[in-house]
Design a protein around this motif. Structure first.
Motif, mmCIF file in Angstrom:
data_model
loop_
_atom_site.group_PDB
_atom_site.id
_atom_site.type_symbol
_atom_site.label_atom_id
_atom_site.label_comp_id
_atom_site.label_asym_id
_atom_site.label_seq_id
_atom_site.Cartn_x
_atom_site.Cartn_y
_atom_site.Cartn_z
ATOM 1 N N GLY A 97 -2.825 0.635 -4.141
ATOM 2 C CA GLY A 97 -2.280 -0.697 -3.948
ATOM 3 C C GLY A 97 -2.783 -1.405 -2.704
ATOM 4 O O GLY A 97 -2.161 -2.355 -2.239
ATOM 5 N N ALA A 98 -3.903 -0.973 -2.148
ATOM 6 C CA ALA A 98 -4.446 -1.606 -0.946
ATOM 7 C C ALA A 98 -5.105 -2.938 -1.300
ATOM 8 O O ALA A 98 -5.678 -3.086 -2.375
ATOM 9 N N THR A 99 -5.015 -3.894 -0.370
ATOM 10 C CA THR A 99 -5.631 -5.196 -0.605
ATOM 11 C C THR A 99 -6.761 -5.500 0.375
ATOM 12 O O THR A 99 -7.644 -6.273 0.065
ATOM 13 N N ARG A 100 -6.704 -4.936 1.587
ATOM 14 C CA ARG A 100 -7.739 -5.172 2.595
ATOM 15 C C ARG A 100 -8.102 -3.857 3.270
ATOM 16 O O ARG A 100 -7.257 -2.990 3.445
ATOM 17 N N GLN A 101 -9.350 -3.763 3.688
ATOM 18 C CA GLN A 101 -9.791 -2.602 4.461
ATOM 19 C C GLN A 101 -10.561 -3.109 5.682
ATOM 20 O O GLN A 101 -11.375 -4.028 5.567
ATOM 21 N N VAL A 102 -10.279 -2.532 6.825
ATOM 22 C CA VAL A 102 -10.969 -2.864 8.062
ATOM 23 C C VAL A 102 -11.661 -1.606 8.560
ATOM 24 O O VAL A 102 -11.034 -0.544 8.658
ATOM 25 N N THR A 103 -12.940 -1.715 8.861
ATOM 26 C CA THR A 103 -13.698 -0.612 9.427
ATOM 27 C C THR A 103 -13.948 -0.928 10.893
ATOM 28 O O THR A 103 -14.605 -1.924 11.214
ATOM 29 N N CYS A 104 -13.379 -0.123 11.775
ATOM 30 C CA CYS A 104 -13.484 -0.354 13.219
ATOM 31 C C CYS A 104 -14.617 0.476 13.798
ATOM 32 O O CYS A 104 -14.744 1.662 13.484
ATOM 33 N N SER A 105 -15.394 -0.138 14.657
ATOM 34 C CA SER A 105 -16.428 0.612 15.359
ATOM 35 C C SER A 105 -15.767 1.551 16.365
ATOM 36 O O SER A 105 -14.569 1.459 16.632
ATOM 37 N N THR A 115 -10.726 3.612 10.066
ATOM 38 C CA THR A 115 -10.645 2.760 8.893
ATOM 39 C C THR A 115 -9.170 2.459 8.702
ATOM 40 O O THR A 115 -8.332 3.369 8.769
ATOM 41 N N ALA A 116 -8.851 1.198 8.491
ATOM 42 C CA ALA A 116 -7.461 0.789 8.278
ATOM 43 C C ALA A 116 -7.367 0.003 6.979
ATOM 44 O O ALA A 116 -8.305 -0.687 6.585
ATOM 45 N N THR A 117 -6.218 0.127 6.317
ATOM 46 C CA THR A 117 -6.031 -0.479 4.999
ATOM 47 C C THR A 117 -4.622 -1.044 4.909
ATOM 48 O O THR A 117 -3.685 -0.463 5.460
ATOM 49 N N ASP A 118 -4.505 -2.168 4.234
ATOM 50 C CA ASP A 118 -3.129 -2.644 3.950
ATOM 51 C C ASP A 118 -3.033 -3.131 2.520
ATOM 52 O O ASP A 118 -3.952 -3.063 1.756
ATOM 53 N N VAL A 163 -3.904 2.745 9.736
ATOM 54 C CA VAL A 163 -5.089 3.598 9.838
ATOM 55 C C VAL A 163 -5.053 4.680 8.761
ATOM 56 O O VAL A 163 -4.071 5.405 8.624
ATOM 57 N N THR A 164 -6.133 4.761 7.985
ATOM 58 C CA THR A 164 -6.222 5.736 6.904
ATOM 59 C C THR A 164 -7.317 6.769 7.137
ATOM 60 O O THR A 164 -7.455 7.710 6.357
ATOM 61 N N MET A 189 0.846 -1.176 0.000
ATOM 62 C CA MET A 189 0.000 0.000 0.000
ATOM 63 C C MET A 189 0.891 1.238 0.000
ATOM 64 O O MET A 189 1.871 1.307 0.714
ATOM 65 N N GLU A 190 0.514 2.197 -0.821
ATOM 66 C CA GLU A 190 1.238 3.470 -0.873
ATOM 67 C C GLU A 190 0.295 4.590 -0.466
ATOM 68 O O GLU A 190 -0.844 4.668 -0.937
ATOM 69 N N ARG A 191 0.790 5.457 0.436
ATOM 70 C CA ARG A 191 -0.003 6.586 0.926
ATOM 71 C C ARG A 191 0.637 7.877 0.423
ATOM 72 O O ARG A 191 1.837 8.066 0.583
ATOM 73 N N THR A 192 -0.164 8.751 -0.167
ATOM 74 C CA THR A 192 0.321 10.048 -0.606
ATOM 75 C C THR A 192 -0.515 11.119 0.082
ATOM 76 O O THR A 192 -1.733 11.167 -0.090
#
Length: 131
Positions: A25-33, A128-131, A75-76, A1-4
């Motif tokens: 380039g993200a492959t997974r996203q997690v949404t946390c309560s 929200t987190a992404t990898d 975390v994004t 994953m690339e963050r700009t």
């Protein structure tokens, strides 16, 4: 994953967050309560102590992320809710202490609310987190 980072202004950087981030380039996203200052049984902790509540809410967020195989570095996006914005901001150095070592400044929204789910709670954070 690339963050700009996208920051047309730099004032938010001084507060520890980017205005936006482009995630590629993200492959997974997690949404946390929303995570708050509760123990393992869901009982509120540290009534009246904003600093301790922020610290425990961050501990709980990290535990949820760990369960998903992620860290604060992933975390994004953050949503922060508090019953006392001024007191939360006085203790926001805790946010920098937790996110700083990961060298991330996720876009964030801070909202003042009249009450959270339990009467003693003063601070809640979702992510929200992404990898």
């Amino acid at each position: 994953m690339e963050r700009t980072a996208v920051n047309p202004w730099d004032w938010s950087l001084r507060m520890g967050f980017n205005q936006a981030e482009i995630i590629e380039g993200a492959t997974r996203q997690v949404t946390c309560s929303g995570q708050t200052a509760v123990d393992d049984n869901g009982a509120s902790q540290h009534p009246g102590d904003m600093r301790a509540q922020i610290a425990l809410a961050l501990d709980n967020l990290e535990a949820v992320l760990e369960g998903a195989g992620m860290t604060l570095a992933n975390v994004t996006r953050l949503g922060v809710y508090t019953t006392d914005i001024e007191e939360a901001l006085r203790n926001f150095d805790l946010m920098g202490m937790r996110f700083g070592p990961h060298q991330v400044k996720p876009p964030m929204t801070l909202l003042g609310v009249t009450q959270l789910a339990l009467p003693d709670l003063m601070f809640e954070i979702d992510a929200t987190a992404t990898d």
